[in-house]
Design a protein around this motif. Structure first.
Motif, PDB file in Angstrom:
ATOM      1  N   GLU A 332       0.825  -1.214   0.000  1.00 13.46           N
ATOM      2  CA  GLU A 332       0.000   0.000   0.000  1.00 13.46           C
ATOM      3  C   GLU A 332       0.854   1.256   0.000  1.00 13.46           C
ATOM      4  N   VAL A 357      -7.803  -0.812  -5.650  1.00 12.06           N
ATOM      5  CA  VAL A 357      -8.078  -1.178  -4.270  1.00 12.06           C
ATOM      6  C   VAL A 357      -7.177  -2.342  -3.860  1.00 12.06           C
ATOM      7  N   VAL A 358      -6.348  -2.106  -2.858  1.00 15.02           N
ATOM      8  CA  VAL A 358      -5.513  -3.188  -2.337  1.00 15.02           C
ATOM      9  C   VAL A 358      -6.347  -3.972  -1.328  1.00 15.02           C
ATOM     10  N   ARG A 359      -6.429  -5.283  -1.503  1.00 13.24           N
ATOM     11  CA  ARG A 359      -7.220  -6.084  -0.561  1.00 13.24           C
ATOM     12  C   ARG A 359      -6.534  -7.424  -0.291  1.00 13.24           C
ATOM     13  N   GLU A 361      -6.326 -11.209  -0.444  1.00 16.62           N
ATOM     14  CA  GLU A 361      -6.818 -12.117  -1.479  1.00 16.62           C
ATOM     15  C   GLU A 361      -8.042 -12.897  -0.983  1.00 16.62           C
ATOM     16  N   SER A 374      -7.049  -8.286 -10.147  1.00 18.33           N
ATOM     17  CA  SER A 374      -8.249  -8.731 -10.840  1.00 18.33           C
ATOM     18  C   SER A 374      -9.026  -7.525 -11.318  1.00 18.33           C
ATOM     19  N   SER A 375      -9.404  -7.628 -12.575  1.00 18.58           N
ATOM     20  CA  SER A 375      -9.976  -6.472 -13.235  1.00 18.58           C
ATOM     21  C   SER A 375     -11.447  -6.721 -13.505  1.00 18.58           C
ATOM     22  N   ASN A 384     -14.567  -2.310  -9.641  1.00 21.25           N
ATOM     23  CA  ASN A 384     -13.262  -1.999  -9.064  1.00 21.25           C
ATOM     24  C   ASN A 384     -12.172  -2.884  -9.651  1.00 21.25           C
ATOM     25  N   THR A 385     -10.967  -2.352  -9.665  1.00 14.89           N
ATOM     26  CA  THR A 385      -9.798  -3.166  -9.944  1.00 14.89           C
ATOM     27  C   THR A 385      -9.128  -3.446  -8.605  1.00 14.89           C
ATOM     28  N   TYR A 386      -8.832  -4.709  -8.351  1.00 12.58           N
ATOM     29  CA  TYR A 386      -8.262  -5.093  -7.060  1.00 12.58           C
ATOM     30  C   TYR A 386      -6.827  -5.560  -7.200  1.00 12.58           C
ATOM     31  N   ASN A 388      -4.888  -8.020  -5.295  1.00 11.34           N
ATOM     32  CA  ASN A 388      -5.087  -9.078  -4.298  1.00 11.34           C
ATOM     33  C   ASN A 388      -3.746  -9.479  -3.701  1.00 11.34           C
ATOM     34  N   TYR A 425      -2.382  -2.731 -13.872  1.00  6.19           N
ATOM     35  CA  TYR A 425      -3.499  -1.842 -13.548  1.00  6.19           C
ATOM     36  C   TYR A 425      -3.556  -0.639 -14.511  1.00  6.19           C
TER      37      TYR A 425
END
Ligand code: ZN
Ligand code: ZN
Length: 591
Positions: A332, A357-359, A361, A374-375, A384-386, A388, A425
């Motif tokens: 992040e 968005v950083v999340r 997994e 993941s898009s 959202n684009t994540y 993971n 991204y």
């Protein structure tokens, strides 16, 4: 790695939906873009009807409740579908289309030829039991929040109705399967059946679907889970005296490479180029290691063997890494630094309106990669684009340490470039600006992975990491991984490389840990061609950039190249090249 659940169900066909485009008064004879756009719309709906699982995962949800039985009849219909589409395409004059439409034309044509080839020549439906895994789409329907839960669960329920017939047909189709793919299929089916068996029931509890309906739904889930387990049991018990080799062989490999990578070069040429790149990297890594030696090993004798020298330097530098609990926060913190660097060096324009968005997994995708992007699918541009990030919670200290050494302070920064900014991204944000469903749905993996690798080098070349030799050495190690992926894949599938030779290549010449090398061997024995996409794309983009630079001479700007290149979407590099170098048409009839 980019996680887009691409279920290219190449052999499937749904309800005989091949419309003849020439029928019904919609004669397509025009050579212009409007007619082509109309054709594309037709084509896409037919394509999704034929491939409902693929449709679901790109965000086209009209056919979510369907599952196509893999029968001979349906396969014949799918072949017919591809022939009809090629016939429709042949009525357009390619030279009359705009550059973006030309690319779409090539993509559709390649997809149709590829599907035909898969069904008629490759015939994986006979020898790859893992191609029958339906669970991924069910997991997608359950976990992705594209529609209200109740609606998704009802589609899930309807789709399950096809499961017993599906696996009955699968058993009929399988002949002398590859042993490695058979055991993969057993693992995947037994590991994934919980989606149907328990996850579905857990989700039902969260809804107010009437009890009587829920009872029917649960009964069907039970029958479906039994069918899946029965398929695994069938595979376990299968008498397979003459299993097919997992190696594809030269002929099939070249063809698959042509359809999947869509490169200018052949697989063989690409392999030769990777071998040269490996030599170059070894030379450069030796130089850097010699340069760094006194700083880290003052007074100690330098190993004579250059592989040993490099390995020791890498080992020492790998000790710089974050603590297990700080992995996600380190990522992040990295992202705004990358953005600031790109802006200060004017490398390309970043669009702040599409956040990343950083999340952690999500559980259902956990496993292989430590980090992935993941898009949103092509039909869900607002999604959202994540980024993971795999969690290390609960890992044995030894395993966590080995992982963190792999993703050490240097590689972690490179990983963020690759996955996020200006890698996957950023590329996706640009791709979504070129409004073509075809280019998203038929996205070229080599261009996508190639861009991410190209982006790493571009950042380092611009001075990211303060031009430290440590950073460059570690990037070379990382780059060597892509290069050796290509060498490994081709050698194993086309040249009969043994496991022993493969492990030696990866551990000794690519400086990988034994566990990583073993994992790669497993991957190459159940997949083919995909591993070459990173290096192939990187090589082609770099060559294109050099050519562009030469042509532009004093007017060359890196930013202009980057933005122009990305503006065509996720298309094969060779077609982007065609479009970038197009000579403007001069109207000779007018003035
Ligand atoms: Zn990637
Ligand atoms: Zn450590």
């Amino acid at each position: 790695m980019i996680k887009k659940i691409l279920l290219l169900s190449l052999y499937v066909a749904a309800f005989s939906a091949c419309k003849k485009d020439s029928q019904g008064g919609e004669q397509i004879t025009a050579k212009d873009d409007a007619a082509f756009s109309l054709y594309e719309e037709h084509f896409l709906d037919d394509l999704w009807k034929q491939n409902p699982d693929w449709a679901t995962t790109v965000g086209y949800h009209k056919y979510d409740s369907l599952l196509v039985i893999p029968s001979d009849k349906n396969r014949d219909q799918a072949i017919h579908f591809t022939k009809t589409q090629m016939d429709s395409l042949s009525r357009f004059d390619l030279s009359g289309l705009s550059e973006p439409n030309k690319i779409d034309y090539h993509l559709i044509q390649n997809q149709m030829e590829s599907m035909q080839w898969s069904m008629e020549q490759l015939k994986a439906y006979q020898w790859d039991p893992s191609s029958y895994n339906v669970i991924g789409t069910f997991a997608y329907i359950l976990n992705e929040h594209y529609a209200p839960l109740t609606k998704r669960l009802r589609n899930f329920y309807q789709k399950m109705a096809f499961i017993p017939a599906y696996y009955k047909e699968a058993e009929k189709q399988i002949k002398n399967p590859v042993a490695e793919l058979t055991s993969l299929a057993i693992d995947q089916h037994l590991g994934g059946v919980s989606v149907i068996e328990t996850d579905f029931a857990d989700s039902l509890k969260k809804t107010n679907i009437p009890a009587a309906e829920q009872k029917l739904m649960l009964e069907r889930a039970k029958v479906s889970a039994e069918a899946i387990k029965a398929f695994a049991a069938y595979l376990k018990a299968l008498k397979n005296d003459k299993p097919r080799s997992f190696r594809l062989g030269k002929g099939l490999y070249e063809a698959k490479f042509k359809f999947e990578i869509q490169a200018e070069a052949s697989a063989q040429q690409n392999y030769n180029s990777a071998v040269e790149r490996k030599k170059y990297l070894h030379r450069e890594m030796t130089k850097l290691s010699k340069q760094l030696w006194p700083k880290y090993f003052a007074g100690k004798p330098m190993p004579k063997d250059s592989f040993q020298l490099i390995a020791q330097m890498i080992d020492t530098l790998s000790a710089k890494h974050v603590a297990p609990g700080e992995f996600q926060s380190a990522i992040e913190k990295q992202l705004p630094k990358l953005t600031a660097f790109i802006t200060s060096k004017d490398l390309l324009t970043l669009d702040p309106s599409r956040p990343l968005v950083v999340r952690k997994e999500p559980g259902y995708m956990a496993g292989v990669a430590g980090a992935s992007v993941s898009s949103p699918g092509p039909y869900d541009k607002e999604g959202n684009t994540y980024f993971n990030v795999g969690s290390l919670v609960g890992w044995a200290p030894e395993r966590a340490e080995s992982y963190l050494r792999e993703y050490n302070q240097y590689i972690l920064q490179i990983l963020c470039i690759h996955e996020a900014i200006p890698g996957h991204y950023t590329q996706l944000v640009y791709a979504n600006k070129s409004p073509s469903i075809i280019k998203s749905a038929l996205a070229n993996g080599a261009m996508i992975e190639g861009w991410a690798v190209y982006a790493e080098q571009m950042m380092l070349d611009a001075g990211f990491g303060n031009n430290e030799p440590e950073m460059r050495l570690m990037w070379y190690k990382w780059n060597l991984r892509s290069v050796c992926n290509t060498i490994l894949d081709y050698s194993v599938h086309a040249n009969g490389m043994t496991k022993e030779q493969a492990i030696k290549l990866l551990t000794k010449e690519a400086f990988q840990q034994q566990a990583e090398a073993e994992g790669k061997w497993k991957r190459v024995s159940v997949s083919s061609v995909q591993l070459t996409s990173y290096y192939t794309g990187y090589k082609e983009i770099t060559a294109l950039r050099d050519e562009w630079k030469k042509k532009k001479a004093n007017a060359y700007k890196l930013k202009e190249f980057n933005e122009k290149f990305l503006s065509y979407g996720s298309a094969p590099v060779k077609y982007i090249k065609e479009a970038m170098f197009v000579v403007p048409k001069i109207d000779t009839k007018g003035n």
